[in-house]
Each structure stands twice: as structure tokens, then as C-alpha cells.
Write a protein that holds these residues in place. Structure first.
Motif, PDB file in Angstrom:
ATOM      1  N   CYS A 160     -37.978   1.100  15.060  1.00 26.49           N
ATOM      2  CA  CYS A 160     -38.399   0.424  13.842  1.00 26.49           C
ATOM      3  C   CYS A 160     -39.647  -0.402  14.155  1.00 26.49           C
ATOM      4  O   CYS A 160     -39.780  -0.961  15.253  1.00 26.49           O
ATOM      5  N   ASN A 161     -40.547  -0.487  13.200  1.00 22.76           N
ATOM      6  CA  ASN A 161     -41.796  -1.221  13.367  1.00 22.76           C
ATOM      7  C   ASN A 161     -42.094  -1.992  12.093  1.00 22.76           C
ATOM      8  O   ASN A 161     -41.859  -1.477  10.993  1.00 22.76           O
ATOM      9  N   ALA A 162     -42.604  -3.207  12.226  1.00 25.36           N
ATOM     10  CA  ALA A 162     -42.952  -3.989  11.037  1.00 25.36           C
ATOM     11  C   ALA A 162     -44.097  -4.941  11.346  1.00 25.36           C
ATOM     12  O   ALA A 162     -44.175  -5.497  12.444  1.00 25.36           O
ATOM     13  N   GLU A 163     -44.954  -5.113  10.349  1.00 20.52           N
ATOM     14  CA  GLU A 163     -46.038  -6.087  10.441  1.00 20.52           C
ATOM     15  C   GLU A 163     -45.511  -7.379   9.819  1.00 20.52           C
ATOM     16  O   GLU A 163     -45.270  -7.440   8.610  1.00 20.52           O
ATOM     17  N   ILE A 164     -45.333  -8.401  10.630  1.00 18.97           N
ATOM     18  CA  ILE A 164     -44.688  -9.627  10.181  1.00 18.97           C
ATOM     19  C   ILE A 164     -45.571 -10.832  10.462  1.00 18.97           C
ATOM     20  O   ILE A 164     -46.094 -10.986  11.575  1.00 18.97           O
ATOM     21  N   GLN A 165     -45.728 -11.645   9.428  1.00 15.22           N
ATOM     22  CA  GLN A 165     -46.423 -12.923   9.566  1.00 15.22           C
ATOM     23  C   GLN A 165     -45.353 -13.989   9.738  1.00 15.22           C
ATOM     24  O   GLN A 165     -44.614 -14.279   8.803  1.00 15.22           O
ATOM     25  N   PRO A 166     -45.217 -14.540  10.936  1.00 14.95           N
ATOM     26  CA  PRO A 166     -44.197 -15.564  11.138  1.00 14.95           C
ATOM     27  C   PRO A 166     -44.445 -16.777  10.251  1.00 14.95           C
ATOM     28  O   PRO A 166     -45.572 -17.031   9.810  1.00 14.95           O
ATOM     29  N   PHE A 167     -43.381 -17.525  10.005  1.00 13.86           N
ATOM     30  CA  PHE A 167     -43.467 -18.736   9.189  1.00 13.86           C
ATOM     31  C   PHE A 167     -44.515 -19.681   9.760  1.00 13.86           C
ATOM     32  O   PHE A 167     -44.529 -19.961  10.950  1.00 13.86           O
ATOM     33  N   ARG A 168     -45.419 -20.136   8.899  1.00 12.86           N
ATOM     34  CA  ARG A 168     -46.494 -21.065   9.241  1.00 12.86           C
ATOM     35  C   ARG A 168     -47.574 -20.440  10.128  1.00 12.86           C
ATOM     36  O   ARG A 168     -48.430 -21.159  10.631  1.00 12.86           O
ATOM     37  N   SER A 169     -47.535 -19.155  10.327  1.00 14.60           N
ATOM     38  CA  SER A 169     -48.594 -18.479  11.082  1.00 14.60           C
ATOM     39  C   SER A 169     -49.690 -18.021  10.126  1.00 14.60           C
ATOM     40  O   SER A 169     -49.428 -17.703   8.971  1.00 14.60           O
ATOM     41  N   LEU A 170     -50.927 -17.978  10.609  1.00 16.97           N
ATOM     42  CA  LEU A 170     -52.047 -17.523   9.795  1.00 16.97           C
ATOM     43  C   LEU A 170     -52.340 -16.042  10.013  1.00 16.97           C
ATOM     44  O   LEU A 170     -53.175 -15.467   9.318  1.00 16.97           O
ATOM     45  N   VAL A 171     -51.674 -15.437  10.969  1.00 15.85           N
ATOM     46  CA  VAL A 171     -51.897 -14.033  11.262  1.00 15.85           C
ATOM     47  C   VAL A 171     -50.560 -13.307  11.319  1.00 15.85           C
ATOM     48  O   VAL A 171     -49.505 -13.922  11.412  1.00 15.85           O
ATOM     49  N   TYR A 172     -50.627 -11.960  11.251  1.00 13.64           N
ATOM     50  CA  TYR A 172     -49.409 -11.183  11.390  1.00 13.64           C
ATOM     51  C   TYR A 172     -49.465 -10.408  12.697  1.00 13.64           C
ATOM     52  O   TYR A 172     -50.519 -10.163  13.275  1.00 13.64           O
ATOM     53  N   TYR A 173     -48.298  -9.991  13.139  1.00 14.52           N
ATOM     54  CA  TYR A 173     -48.142  -9.247  14.388  1.00 14.52           C
ATOM     55  C   TYR A 173     -47.292  -8.009  14.130  1.00 14.52           C
ATOM     56  O   TYR A 173     -46.509  -7.972  13.197  1.00 14.52           O
ATOM     57  N   LYS A 174     -47.453  -7.023  14.989  1.00 15.49           N
ATOM     58  CA  LYS A 174     -46.582  -5.838  14.931  1.00 15.49           C
ATOM     59  C   LYS A 174     -45.387  -6.058  15.837  1.00 15.49           C
ATOM     60  O   LYS A 174     -45.547  -6.332  17.033  1.00 15.49           O
ATOM     61  N   TYR A 175     -44.219  -5.938  15.256  1.00 15.97           N
ATOM     62  CA  TYR A 175     -42.983  -6.098  16.007  1.00 15.97           C
ATOM     63  C   TYR A 175     -42.284  -4.749  16.109  1.00 15.97           C
ATOM     64  O   TYR A 175     -42.392  -3.905  15.221  1.00 15.97           O
ATOM     65  N   TRP A 176     -41.532  -4.589  17.203  1.00 17.97           N
ATOM     66  CA  TRP A 176     -40.801  -3.349  17.457  1.00 17.97           C
ATOM     67  C   TRP A 176     -39.326  -3.642  17.673  1.00 17.97           C
ATOM     68  O   TRP A 176     -38.970  -4.665  18.275  1.00 17.97           O
ATOM     69  N   GLY A 177     -38.509  -2.726  17.213  1.00 19.34           N
ATOM     70  CA  GLY A 177     -37.098  -2.789  17.533  1.00 19.34           C
ATOM     71  C   GLY A 177     -36.853  -2.270  18.937  1.00 19.34           C
ATOM     72  O   GLY A 177     -37.768  -1.800  19.609  1.00 19.34           O
ATOM     73  N   GLN A 178     -35.602  -2.323  19.367  1.00 17.17           N
ATOM     74  CA  GLN A 178     -35.265  -1.943  20.732  1.00 17.17           C
ATOM     75  C   GLN A 178     -35.112  -0.435  20.892  1.00 17.17           C
ATOM     76  O   GLN A 178     -35.078   0.069  22.019  1.00 17.17           O
ATOM     77  N   GLY A 179     -35.047   0.273  19.797  1.00 16.11           N
ATOM     78  CA  GLY A 179     -34.914   1.730  19.841  1.00 16.11           C
ATOM     79  C   GLY A 179     -33.464   2.172  19.723  1.00 16.11           C
ATOM     80  O   GLY A 179     -32.554   1.505  20.220  1.00 16.11           O
ATOM     81  N   THR A 180     -33.258   3.292  19.051  1.00 19.81           N
ATOM     82  CA  THR A 180     -31.925   3.869  18.920  1.00 19.81           C
ATOM     83  C   THR A 180     -32.029   5.381  19.144  1.00 19.81           C
ATOM     84  O   THR A 180     -32.929   6.033  18.634  1.00 19.81           O
ATOM     85  N   GLN A 181     -31.102   5.911  19.930  1.00 18.67           N
ATOM     86  CA  GLN A 181     -31.160   7.329  20.304  1.00 18.67           C
ATOM     87  C   GLN A 181     -30.594   8.202  19.191  1.00 18.67           C
ATOM     88  O   GLN A 181     -29.496   7.940  18.681  1.00 18.67           O
ATOM     89  N   VAL A 182     -31.339   9.235  18.850  1.00 19.48           N
ATOM     90  CA  VAL A 182     -30.868  10.270  17.932  1.00 19.48           C
ATOM     91  C   VAL A 182     -30.904  11.591  18.692  1.00 19.48           C
ATOM     92  O   VAL A 182     -31.949  11.991  19.201  1.00 19.48           O
ATOM     93  N   THR A 183     -29.760  12.240  18.771  1.00 19.30           N
ATOM     94  CA  THR A 183     -29.659  13.517  19.466  1.00 19.30           C
ATOM     95  C   THR A 183     -29.119  14.557  18.495  1.00 19.30           C
ATOM     96  O   THR A 183     -28.048  14.362  17.903  1.00 19.30           O
ATOM     97  N   VAL A 184     -29.869  15.642  18.337  1.00 23.17           N
ATOM     98  CA  VAL A 184     -29.470  16.729  17.450  1.00 23.17           C
ATOM     99  C   VAL A 184     -29.150  17.939  18.319  1.00 23.17           C
ATOM    100  O   VAL A 184     -30.034  18.545  18.918  1.00 23.17           O
ATOM    101  N   SER A 185     -27.878  18.257  18.393  1.00 24.44           N
ATOM    102  CA  SER A 185     -27.447  19.332  19.284  1.00 24.44           C
ATOM    103  C   SER A 185     -26.103  19.873  18.838  1.00 24.44           C
ATOM    104  O   SER A 185     -25.270  19.143  18.302  1.00 24.44           O
ATOM    105  N   SER A 186     -25.910  21.166  19.065  1.00 25.99           N
ATOM    106  CA  SER A 186     -24.615  21.769  18.767  1.00 25.99           C
ATOM    107  C   SER A 186     -23.721  21.757  19.997  1.00 25.99           C
ATOM    108  O   SER A 186     -22.579  22.211  19.944  1.00 25.99           O
TER     109      SER A 186
END
Length: 121
Positions: free
Chosen positions: A95-121
Motif C-alpha cells: 500500500c502507498n499513500a501521499e500523506i501530509q502529517p498534521f501541522r506539516s507543510l509538505v507531504y510524504y510518500k508512505y509505504w505499508g509493510q507488504g502482504t504476500q499474495v500467492t496464486v497457485s493450484s
């Protein structure tokens, strides 16, 4: 501290469905674009889907017509509904999001920790 937490990955058979969710928390001022990326084994991270604050969406060609991105601005969440999954969709999804923290004048790109998706029979 602002953080993104993902959930919903797992193992699914080809043709199946999964829904990924991501919640932003912390001292958040504003959230702009949100999206999902994935990193297949041995490959670079790639963009999967993106959604703006106003709800405009875009998708990678490889997932168009199968994946749907949505967001809840009130809850600070973004989701990815994945249908008709293929083995080539196997990856760690971030997951990715552009977030302006409270009282910040700029925004940053934040990343989640990642989740595995496996497609297999």
C-alpha cells in the motif's frame, strides 16, 4: 507517527478472488493519492492501481478489468479487490499513500509493510 497497515493477503487458486485493505493511522493532516504496488519474485516493484482524493482511478494494463481500487476518505483506508487472479499476480503487495502529517507543510510518500499474495493450484 504516520503508518500504513495492510491486511488480506494469502494463498488463492487461479481464477479466485482476494481483497486487500490498507489503513492509515497517526497524526494525519491530509491524504492525497493512494495506491497499490507489487513486487513479484525476482522483479522490480511496479504500480498496480492508483486513486486520487476525488476518486479518479488508473490501473496497470495487466490488471485492468480484474482489479478494482477504492477508498474511504473518512476512514483513511484504501482497498484492492482482485478477481480472476492469475499465477502472474503472485507478488508482495504494498500500500502507498501521499500523506501530509498534521501541522506539516509538505507531504510524504508512505509505504505499508507488504502482504504476500500467492496464486497457485
Amino acid at each position: 507517527q504516520v503508518q500504513l497497515v495492510e491486511s488480506g493477503g494469502g494463498l488463492v487458486q487461479p481464477g479466485g478472488s482476494l481483497r486487500l485493505s490498507c489503513a492509515a493511522s497517526g497524526r494525519i493532516g491530509s491524504i492525497y493519492d493512494m495506491g497499490w504496488y507489487r513486487q513479484p519474485p525476482g522483479k522490480q516493484r511496479e504500480s498496480v492501481a492508483n486513486i486520487t482524493t476525488g476518486g479518479s482511478v488508473s490501473y496497470a494494463n495487466s490488471v485492468k478489468g480484474r482489479f478494482t481500487i477504492s477508498r474511504d476518505n473518512a476512514a483513511n483506508t484504501v482497498a484492492l479487490q482482485m478477481n480472476r487472479l492469475k499465477p502472474d499476480d503472485t507478488a508482495v503487495y504494498y500500500c502507498n499513500a501521499e500523506i501530509q502529517p498534521f501541522r506539516s507543510l509538505v507531504y510524504y510518500k508512505y509505504w505499508g509493510q507488504g502482504t504476500q499474495v500467492t496464486v497457485s493450484s
